[in-house]
Design a protein around this motif. Structure first.
Motif, short mmCIF file in Angstrom:
data_model
loop_
_atom_site.label_atom_id
_atom_site.label_comp_id
_atom_site.label_asym_id
_atom_site.label_seq_id
_atom_site.Cartn_x
_atom_site.Cartn_y
_atom_site.Cartn_z
N LYS A 94 0.84 -1.20 0.00
CA LYS A 94 0.00 0.00 0.00
C LYS A 94 0.87 1.25 0.00
CE LYS A 94 -3.71 2.40 2.32
NZ LYS A 94 -4.56 2.52 3.46
N GLU A 125 1.15 4.03 -3.03
CA GLU A 125 0.84 5.43 -2.72
C GLU A 125 1.99 6.37 -3.06
OE1 GLU A 125 -0.36 5.30 1.38
OE2 GLU A 125 -2.37 4.60 0.87
N TYR A 163 -9.98 3.66 -6.54
CA TYR A 163 -8.75 4.16 -5.93
C TYR A 163 -7.84 4.70 -7.03
CZ TYR A 163 -4.08 4.23 -3.98
OH TYR A 163 -2.82 4.63 -3.60
N ASN A 165 -3.68 6.53 -7.01
CA ASN A 165 -2.63 7.11 -6.18
C ASN A 165 -2.45 8.59 -6.54
OD1 ASN A 165 -1.21 6.92 -8.61
ND2 ASN A 165 0.54 5.84 -7.72
N ASP A 166 -1.76 9.31 -5.67
CA ASP A 166 -1.59 10.75 -5.85
C ASP A 166 -0.94 11.11 -7.18
OD1 ASP A 166 -2.82 11.46 -3.49
OD2 ASP A 166 -0.95 11.61 -2.36
#
Length: 69
Positions: free
Chosen positions: A6, A10, A27, A29-30
């Motif tokens: 995780k 991320e 979901y 990620n940034d």
């Protein structure tokens, strides 16, 4: 050695997302969110993948068909 997947996802310098088969984000990620010019997941998750991410929506259908095989 323990790998925290995780945390790795991320902090990855590649875009990573999880979606429903219909094309809604679960979901991202940034990095992926910022790549598309959004600040956070709440505003980003409103996008519809086939229409808003793919240049050719039929390519997503081909990709999903391959995954189903």
């Amino acid at each position: 050695m323990t790998i925290n997947f995780k945390k790795a996802v991320e902090n990855a310098l590649i875009g990573f997302y999880v979606s429903t088969l219909k094309g809604n984000f679960l979901y991202a990620n940034d990095y992926f969110i910022k790549l598309f010019g959004y600040k956070d997941f709440d505003s980003f998750k409103k996008l519809y993948i086939p229409r808003d991410i793919y240049a050719y929506p039929e390519d997503r259908e081909k990709f999903i068909d391959k995954l189903k095989e």
